[in-house]
Design a protein around this motif. Sequence first.
Motif, PDB file in Angstrom:
ATOM      1  N   LEU A 128       0.883  -1.165   0.000  1.00 42.87           N
ATOM      2  CA  LEU A 128       0.000   0.000   0.000  1.00 42.87           C
ATOM      3  C   LEU A 128       0.915   1.208   0.000  1.00 42.87           C
ATOM      4  CD1 LEU A 128      -2.550  -1.064   2.760  1.00 42.87           C
ATOM      5  CD2 LEU A 128      -2.914  -1.090   0.308  1.00 42.87           C
ATOM      6  N   ILE A 129       0.882   1.965  -1.063  1.00 47.48           N
ATOM      7  CA  ILE A 129       1.826   3.062  -1.227  1.00 47.48           C
ATOM      8  C   ILE A 129       1.067   4.373  -1.339  1.00 47.48           C
ATOM      9  CG2 ILE A 129       3.679   4.002  -2.654  1.00 47.48           C
ATOM     10  CD1 ILE A 129       4.076   1.135  -3.748  1.00 47.48           C
ATOM     11  N   ASP A 130       1.412   5.323  -0.494  1.00 44.70           N
ATOM     12  CA  ASP A 130       0.803   6.641  -0.577  1.00 44.70           C
ATOM     13  C   ASP A 130       1.439   7.383  -1.741  1.00 44.70           C
ATOM     14  OD1 ASP A 130       0.268   9.523  -0.055  1.00 44.70           O
ATOM     15  OD2 ASP A 130      -0.684   8.709   1.742  1.00 44.70           O
ATOM     16  N   SER A 131       0.628   7.999  -2.568  1.00 45.77           N
ATOM     17  CA  SER A 131       1.149   8.709  -3.740  1.00 45.77           C
ATOM     18  C   SER A 131       2.036   9.881  -3.347  1.00 45.77           C
ATOM     19  CB  SER A 131       0.011   9.189  -4.640  1.00 45.77           C
ATOM     20  OG  SER A 131      -0.808  10.121  -3.957  1.00 45.77           O
ATOM     21  N   ASN A 132       1.965  10.327  -2.089  1.00 47.09           N
ATOM     22  CA  ASN A 132       2.806  11.419  -1.605  1.00 47.09           C
ATOM     23  C   ASN A 132       4.085  10.919  -0.949  1.00 47.09           C
ATOM     24  OD1 ASN A 132       0.990  13.453  -2.397  1.00 47.09           O
ATOM     25  ND2 ASN A 132      -0.231  13.082  -0.564  1.00 47.09           N
ATOM     26  N   VAL A 161       6.975   1.703  -7.908  1.00 48.52           N
ATOM     27  CA  VAL A 161       5.955   0.824  -8.510  1.00 48.52           C
ATOM     28  C   VAL A 161       6.592  -0.041  -9.589  1.00 48.52           C
ATOM     29  CG1 VAL A 161       3.853   0.786  -9.910  1.00 48.52           C
ATOM     30  CG2 VAL A 161       3.992   2.278  -7.906  1.00 48.52           C
ATOM     31  N   ARG A 162       7.442   0.552 -10.405  1.00 48.61           N
ATOM     32  CA  ARG A 162       8.114  -0.233 -11.451  1.00 48.61           C
ATOM     33  C   ARG A 162       9.007  -1.316 -10.852  1.00 48.61           C
ATOM     34  NH1 ARG A 162       8.946   4.951 -14.863  1.00 48.61           N
ATOM     35  NH2 ARG A 162       7.079   4.871 -16.152  1.00 48.61           N
ATOM     36  N   ALA A 163       9.668  -1.007  -9.733  1.00 45.33           N
ATOM     37  CA  ALA A 163      10.528  -2.003  -9.076  1.00 45.33           C
ATOM     38  C   ALA A 163       9.700  -3.155  -8.507  1.00 45.33           C
ATOM     39  CB  ALA A 163      11.348  -1.348  -7.969  1.00 45.33           C
ATOM     40  N   LEU A 164       8.515  -2.861  -8.031  1.00 50.51           N
ATOM     41  CA  LEU A 164       7.648  -3.893  -7.466  1.00 50.51           C
ATOM     42  C   LEU A 164       6.933  -4.707  -8.545  1.00 50.51           C
ATOM     43  CD1 LEU A 164       6.078  -1.872  -4.530  1.00 50.51           C
ATOM     44  CD2 LEU A 164       7.442  -3.941  -4.299  1.00 50.51           C
ATOM     45  N   THR A 165       6.726  -4.108  -9.718  1.00 51.31           N
ATOM     46  CA  THR A 165       6.038  -4.803 -10.798  1.00 51.31           C
ATOM     47  C   THR A 165       6.863  -6.011 -11.216  1.00 51.31           C
ATOM     48  OG1 THR A 165       5.040  -2.732 -11.532  1.00 51.31           O
ATOM     49  CG2 THR A 165       5.074  -4.543 -13.120  1.00 51.31           C
ATOM     50  N   GLY A 166       6.208  -7.138 -11.327  1.00 55.49           N
ATOM     51  CA  GLY A 166       6.888  -8.359 -11.721  1.00 55.49           C
ATOM     52  C   GLY A 166       7.424  -9.168 -10.552  1.00 55.49           C
ATOM     53  N   THR A 167       7.269  -8.664  -9.323  1.00 50.98           N
ATOM     54  CA  THR A 167       7.748  -9.394  -8.147  1.00 50.98           C
ATOM     55  C   THR A 167       6.653 -10.274  -7.551  1.00 50.98           C
ATOM     56  OG1 THR A 167       7.119  -7.651  -6.590  1.00 50.98           O
ATOM     57  CG2 THR A 167       9.354  -7.529  -7.542  1.00 50.98           C
ATOM     58  N   GLY A 168       5.446 -10.144  -8.072  1.00 49.40           N
ATOM     59  CA  GLY A 168       4.324 -10.878  -7.494  1.00 49.40           C
ATOM     60  C   GLY A 168       3.628 -10.095  -6.402  1.00 49.40           C
ATOM     61  N   THR A 169       4.101  -8.902  -6.122  1.00 52.94           N
ATOM     62  CA  THR A 169       3.504  -8.056  -5.094  1.00 52.94           C
ATOM     63  C   THR A 169       2.304  -7.325  -5.680  1.00 52.94           C
ATOM     64  OG1 THR A 169       5.661  -7.704  -4.067  1.00 52.94           O
ATOM     65  CG2 THR A 169       3.929  -6.131  -3.516  1.00 52.94           C
ATOM     66  N   ALA A 170       1.168  -7.410  -5.008  1.00 54.60           N
ATOM     67  CA  ALA A 170       0.001  -6.623  -5.399  1.00 54.60           C
ATOM     68  C   ALA A 170       0.254  -5.187  -4.955  1.00 54.60           C
ATOM     69  CB  ALA A 170      -1.258  -7.171  -4.745  1.00 54.60           C
ATOM     70  N   ILE A 171       0.057  -4.251  -5.845  1.00 55.17           N
ATOM     71  CA  ILE A 171       0.368  -2.853  -5.544  1.00 55.17           C
ATOM     72  C   ILE A 171      -0.922  -2.039  -5.529  1.00 55.17           C
ATOM     73  CG2 ILE A 171       1.700  -0.833  -6.236  1.00 55.17           C
ATOM     74  CD1 ILE A 171       3.374  -2.854  -7.988  1.00 55.17           C
ATOM     75  N   VAL A 172      -1.173  -1.387  -4.396  1.00 53.17           N
ATOM     76  CA  VAL A 172      -2.318  -0.498  -4.256  1.00 53.17           C
ATOM     77  C   VAL A 172      -1.764   0.872  -3.884  1.00 53.17           C
ATOM     78  CG1 VAL A 172      -4.440   0.004  -2.984  1.00 53.17           C
ATOM     79  CG2 VAL A 172      -3.817  -2.375  -3.484  1.00 53.17           C
ATOM     80  N   VAL A 173      -2.135   1.872  -4.652  1.00 50.20           N
ATOM     81  CA  VAL A 173      -1.671   3.231  -4.371  1.00 50.20           C
ATOM     82  C   VAL A 173      -2.817   4.020  -3.753  1.00 50.20           C
ATOM     83  CG1 VAL A 173      -0.865   5.384  -5.407  1.00 50.20           C
ATOM     84  CG2 VAL A 173       0.090   3.214  -6.161  1.00 50.20           C
ATOM     85  N   LEU A 174      -2.501   4.705  -2.660  1.00 51.78           N
ATOM     86  CA  LEU A 174      -3.445   5.577  -1.990  1.00 51.78           C
ATOM     87  C   LEU A 174      -3.223   6.989  -2.503  1.00 51.78           C
ATOM     88  CD1 LEU A 174      -2.827   4.190   1.599  1.00 51.78           C
ATOM     89  CD2 LEU A 174      -4.727   3.619   0.089  1.00 51.78           C
ATOM     90  N   VAL A 175      -4.277   7.583  -3.053  1.00 46.95           N
ATOM     91  CA  VAL A 175      -4.155   8.938  -3.588  1.00 46.95           C
ATOM     92  C   VAL A 175      -5.115   9.855  -2.847  1.00 46.95           C
ATOM     93  CG1 VAL A 175      -3.423   8.175  -5.873  1.00 46.95           C
ATOM     94  CG2 VAL A 175      -5.835   8.527  -5.443  1.00 46.95           C
TER      95      VAL A 175
END
Length: 173
Positions: free
Chosen positions: A41-45, A54-68
């Motif tokens: 869970l990543i805050d956009s700030n 996000v690009r580093a996490l992409t492809g790792t199997g980690t689900a990425i949710v951004v809080l905006v």
Amino acid sequence: TDEHALVTAIHDHQPDWHITVARSAAQVHDAMASNSLDIALIDSNLPGGITDLVRALTGTGTAIVVLVAAGGEGAAARALQAGTIEFVSKDTGRLYLTTLSWRVELALQRAAASRTADELRLHAVLDASDVPTALNDDQQRITFVNAAFIRTYGYERSDIPTLADWWPVAYPD
């Protein structure tokens, strides 16, 4: 604070989850190096920006949710373009916390479906190869053998459940 409310909301719905709070992109990278992350869970700030993270996490199997932040559609669009599975708009009344658990579950399901699709593509490519290939998981269990493996060695995946079972068969002397 939002951080405390977020952690509390997650623990209320998923009490067995281990939560690591990172306050910068560098801390997230450190957490990635020492653990495999099911979800981020990543805050956009986040200080240092989120696009590279996000690009580093992409492809790792980690689900990425951004809080905006409310009205942060631009940040959400950039996060989705970078590889985010889901975004959640934070409102000042923190009503987003009431939907967070099912949004996280949805992100986890999407990530699992993506991994399954990637795995199926990989198996199709390996099956088309003439090179005998077997794949194993972290517990040394054989998870896949391609057609060339079966043709070459005459063993199905079920005949060799683990690498420890395979070595005496492959090298009996």
